[in-house]
Design an enzyme around this catalytic site. Structure first.
Site, PDB file in Angstrom:
ATOM      1  N   ASN A   1       0.868  -1.178   0.000  1.00 17.21           N
ATOM      2  CA  ASN A   1       0.000   0.000   0.000  1.00 17.21           C
ATOM      3  C   ASN A   1       0.906   1.229   0.000  1.00 17.21           C
ATOM      4  O   ASN A   1       1.508   1.553   1.012  1.00 17.21           O
ATOM      5  CB  ASN A   1      -0.885  -0.045   1.253  1.00 17.21           C
ATOM      6  CG  ASN A   1      -1.708   1.208   1.419  1.00 17.21           C
ATOM      7  OD1 ASN A   1      -1.822   2.019   0.494  1.00 17.21           O
ATOM      8  ND2 ASN A   1      -2.288   1.380   2.601  1.00 17.21           N
ATOM      9  N   TRP A   2       0.977   1.879  -1.139  1.00 15.28           N
ATOM     10  CA  TRP A   2       1.924   3.008  -1.260  1.00 15.28           C
ATOM     11  C   TRP A   2       1.423   4.285  -0.597  1.00 15.28           C
ATOM     12  O   TRP A   2       2.170   5.245  -0.462  1.00 15.28           O
ATOM     13  CB  TRP A   2       2.227   3.280  -2.740  1.00 15.28           C
ATOM     14  CG  TRP A   2       3.006   2.208  -3.429  1.00 15.28           C
ATOM     15  CD1 TRP A   2       3.377   0.990  -2.923  1.00 15.28           C
ATOM     16  CD2 TRP A   2       3.536   2.262  -4.764  1.00 15.28           C
ATOM     17  NE1 TRP A   2       4.098   0.286  -3.867  1.00 15.28           N
ATOM     18  CE2 TRP A   2       4.202   1.043  -4.995  1.00 15.28           C
ATOM     19  CE3 TRP A   2       3.494   3.217  -5.775  1.00 15.28           C
ATOM     20  CZ2 TRP A   2       4.829   0.762  -6.215  1.00 15.28           C
ATOM     21  CZ3 TRP A   2       4.113   2.944  -6.989  1.00 15.28           C
ATOM     22  CH2 TRP A   2       4.782   1.719  -7.191  1.00 15.28           C
ATOM     23  N   LYS A   3       0.146   4.313  -0.259  1.00 13.75           N
ATOM     24  CA  LYS A   3      -0.439   5.516   0.368  1.00 13.75           C
ATOM     25  C   LYS A   3      -0.159   6.753  -0.497  1.00 13.75           C
ATOM     26  O   LYS A   3      -0.136   6.639  -1.719  1.00 13.75           O
ATOM     27  CB  LYS A   3       0.076   5.660   1.810  1.00 13.75           C
ATOM     28  CG  LYS A   3      -0.071   4.343   2.592  1.00 13.75           C
ATOM     29  CD  LYS A   3       0.212   4.472   4.052  1.00 13.75           C
ATOM     30  CE  LYS A   3       0.063   3.107   4.722  1.00 13.75           C
ATOM     31  NZ  LYS A   3       0.192   3.150   6.174  1.00 13.75           N
TER      32      LYS A   3
ATOM     33  N   HIS B   1      -9.152   1.192   5.028  1.00 13.22           N
ATOM     34  CA  HIS B   1      -7.867   1.380   5.694  1.00 13.22           C
ATOM     35  C   HIS B   1      -8.048   2.310   6.899  1.00 13.22           C
ATOM     36  O   HIS B   1      -8.848   3.248   6.848  1.00 13.22           O
ATOM     37  CB  HIS B   1      -6.837   1.958   4.714  1.00 13.22           C
ATOM     38  CG  HIS B   1      -5.460   1.899   5.293  1.00 13.22           C
ATOM     39  ND1 HIS B   1      -5.008   2.822   6.199  1.00 13.22           N
ATOM     40  CD2 HIS B   1      -4.457   0.993   5.122  1.00 13.22           C
ATOM     41  CE1 HIS B   1      -3.772   2.490   6.556  1.00 13.22           C
ATOM     42  NE2 HIS B   1      -3.421   1.392   5.926  1.00 13.22           N
TER      43      HIS B   1
ATOM     44  N   GLU C   1      -6.398   4.686   7.946  1.00  9.12           N
ATOM     45  CA  GLU C   1      -6.199   6.117   7.651  1.00  9.12           C
ATOM     46  C   GLU C   1      -7.449   6.715   7.006  1.00  9.12           C
ATOM     47  O   GLU C   1      -7.779   7.878   7.217  1.00  9.12           O
ATOM     48  CB  GLU C   1      -4.957   6.292   6.761  1.00  9.12           C
ATOM     49  CG  GLU C   1      -3.681   6.056   7.564  1.00  9.12           C
ATOM     50  CD  GLU C   1      -2.558   5.389   6.812  1.00  9.12           C
ATOM     51  OE1 GLU C   1      -2.543   5.432   5.566  1.00  9.12           O
ATOM     52  OE2 GLU C   1      -1.675   4.810   7.474  1.00  9.12           O
TER      53      GLU C   1
ATOM     54  N   GLU D   1      -5.348  -5.156  10.489  1.00  8.80           N
ATOM     55  CA  GLU D   1      -4.290  -4.182  10.744  1.00  8.80           C
ATOM     56  C   GLU D   1      -4.527  -3.496  12.077  1.00  8.80           C
ATOM     57  O   GLU D   1      -5.291  -2.520  12.149  1.00  8.80           O
ATOM     58  CB  GLU D   1      -4.256  -3.135   9.628  1.00  8.80           C
ATOM     59  CG  GLU D   1      -4.002  -3.719   8.255  1.00  8.80           C
ATOM     60  CD  GLU D   1      -3.368  -2.696   7.320  1.00  8.80           C
ATOM     61  OE1 GLU D   1      -2.295  -2.976   6.794  1.00  8.80           O
ATOM     62  OE2 GLU D   1      -3.944  -1.605   7.153  1.00  8.80           O
TER      63      GLU D   1
ATOM     64  N   GLY E   1       2.598   1.894  10.775  1.00  7.10           N
ATOM     65  CA  GLY E   1       3.543   3.002  10.624  1.00  7.10           C
ATOM     66  C   GLY E   1       4.257   3.376  11.913  1.00  7.10           C
ATOM     67  O   GLY E   1       4.914   4.408  11.994  1.00  7.10           O
TER      68      GLY E   1
ATOM     69  N   SER F   1       3.577  -2.575  10.177  1.00 10.45           N
ATOM     70  CA  SER F   1       5.032  -2.633  10.349  1.00 10.45           C
ATOM     71  C   SER F   1       5.652  -3.986   9.994  1.00 10.45           C
ATOM     72  O   SER F   1       6.587  -4.438  10.665  1.00 10.45           O
ATOM     73  CB  SER F   1       5.422  -2.208  11.769  1.00 10.45           C
ATOM     74  OG  SER F   1       4.986  -0.883  12.016  1.00 10.45           O
TER      75      SER F   1
ATOM     76  N   GLY G   1       3.022  -1.231   4.251  1.00 14.41           N
ATOM     77  CA  GLY G   1       3.065   0.201   3.976  1.00 14.41           C
ATOM     78  C   GLY G   1       4.500   0.639   3.698  1.00 14.41           C
ATOM     79  O   GLY G   1       5.013   0.501   2.594  1.00 14.41           O
ATOM     80  N   GLY G   2       5.163   1.147   4.732  1.00 15.92           N
ATOM     81  CA  GLY G   2       6.499   1.728   4.584  1.00 15.92           C
ATOM     82  C   GLY G   2       7.484   0.843   3.833  1.00 15.92           C
ATOM     83  O   GLY G   2       8.205   1.308   2.932  1.00 15.92           O
TER      84      GLY G   2
END
Ligand code: PGA
Length: 252
Positions: A9-11, A97, A99, A169, A175, A215, A236-237
């Site tokens: 997920n590149w956000k 998600h 966010e 999640e 994150g 993470s 993510g990251g």
């Protein structure tokens, strides 16, 4: 048999050139892997989706969207419809998600409508959910997760579940560098599978892929993925660096 999935997920990261570089680098990293029963997914931003689809063509990388509006079309400034996504070759959409829930006020009720739109359009969803730190601290995490699934997904019929991928999640692990332990992930994934079985049947529960997100990195991926009810990860990251993302794919 349920599939293993590693999804990045590149956000809100990567411009046009960065999208090109990252897709090409991931392609190179994974071209010689045998990915039997394993899907590799990336979710770039909307503006770069079509070029990502073109860049990924002929490779094992699937490109999905990070969100979608529930209406067919109309006066919804800034939003993206299922038809728009389908017209550029998108087949799957991340929904729910944390966010989106936290910063954009998405509720389980709204997500139920989005899930319906996904199914009406013959798309798939990677549906995200998970508890807050305070829920876990107050030992309420199982209740929270159960109610998220009930409110957003349990109105579906058993046959719809072939278009659902679940992504657990825990919000406290997204994150933050903090990860649920493999045991905590397994405990929750087994619980999720048990409530899906209770609501539907064993076949639906056995066939749904349940991803862990929060993470995941090269150093912890193998241990998390080794758990029997963890079918992969939503990353993510670590999905923003081709070497890390491909190390996570190799871990599965
Ligand atoms: P993270 O993000 O891997 O950076 O924790 C996971 C996610 O938000 O899907």
């Amino acid at each position: 048999m349920r599939q293993k999935i590693v999804a990045g997920n590149w956000k809100m990261n990567n411009d046009k050139q960065e999208t090109k570089t990252l897709i090409e680098d991931v392609k190179t990293e994974i071209e010689n892997l045998s990915l039997e029963n394993t899907r590799v997914i990336v979710a770039p931003s909307f503006v770069n989706l079509e070029s990502a689809v073109n860049l990924a063509e002929g490779s094992s990388i699937e490109v999905v969207a990070q969100n979608m509006h529930q209406a067919k079309s109309g006066a919804y400034t800034g939003e993206i419809s299922a038809d728009m996504l389908k017209s550029i070759g998108i087949k799957s959409v991340i929904l729910g998600h944390s966010e989106r829930r936290t910063y954009f006020g998405e509720t389980d009720e709204l997500l139920a409508e989005k899930v319906n739109a996904v199914l009406e359009n013959d798309l798939e969803t990677i549906f995200c959910f998970g508890e807050l730190l305070e829920d876990r601290k107050s030992d309420n995490h199982f209740n929270v997760v159960e109610s998220q699934l009930k409110n957003a997904l349990f109105h579906l019929e058993a046959k719809d579940w072939s278009s659902i991928v679940l992504a657990y999640e825990p919000v406290w692990a997204i994150g933050t560098g903090e990860t649920a332990s493999p045991e905590q992930a397994q405990e929750m994934h087994a619980f999720i599978r048990s409530i899906v079985e209770k609501q539907y049947n064993k076949e639906v529960a056995d066939n749904v892929s349940i991803l862990y997100g929060g993470s995941v990195k090269p150093a912890n991926a193998e241990e998390i993925f080794s758990k029997p009810d963890v079918d992969g990860g939503l990353i993510g990251g670590a999905a923003l660096k081709a070497s890390d993302f491909s190390a996570i794919i190799k871990a599965i």
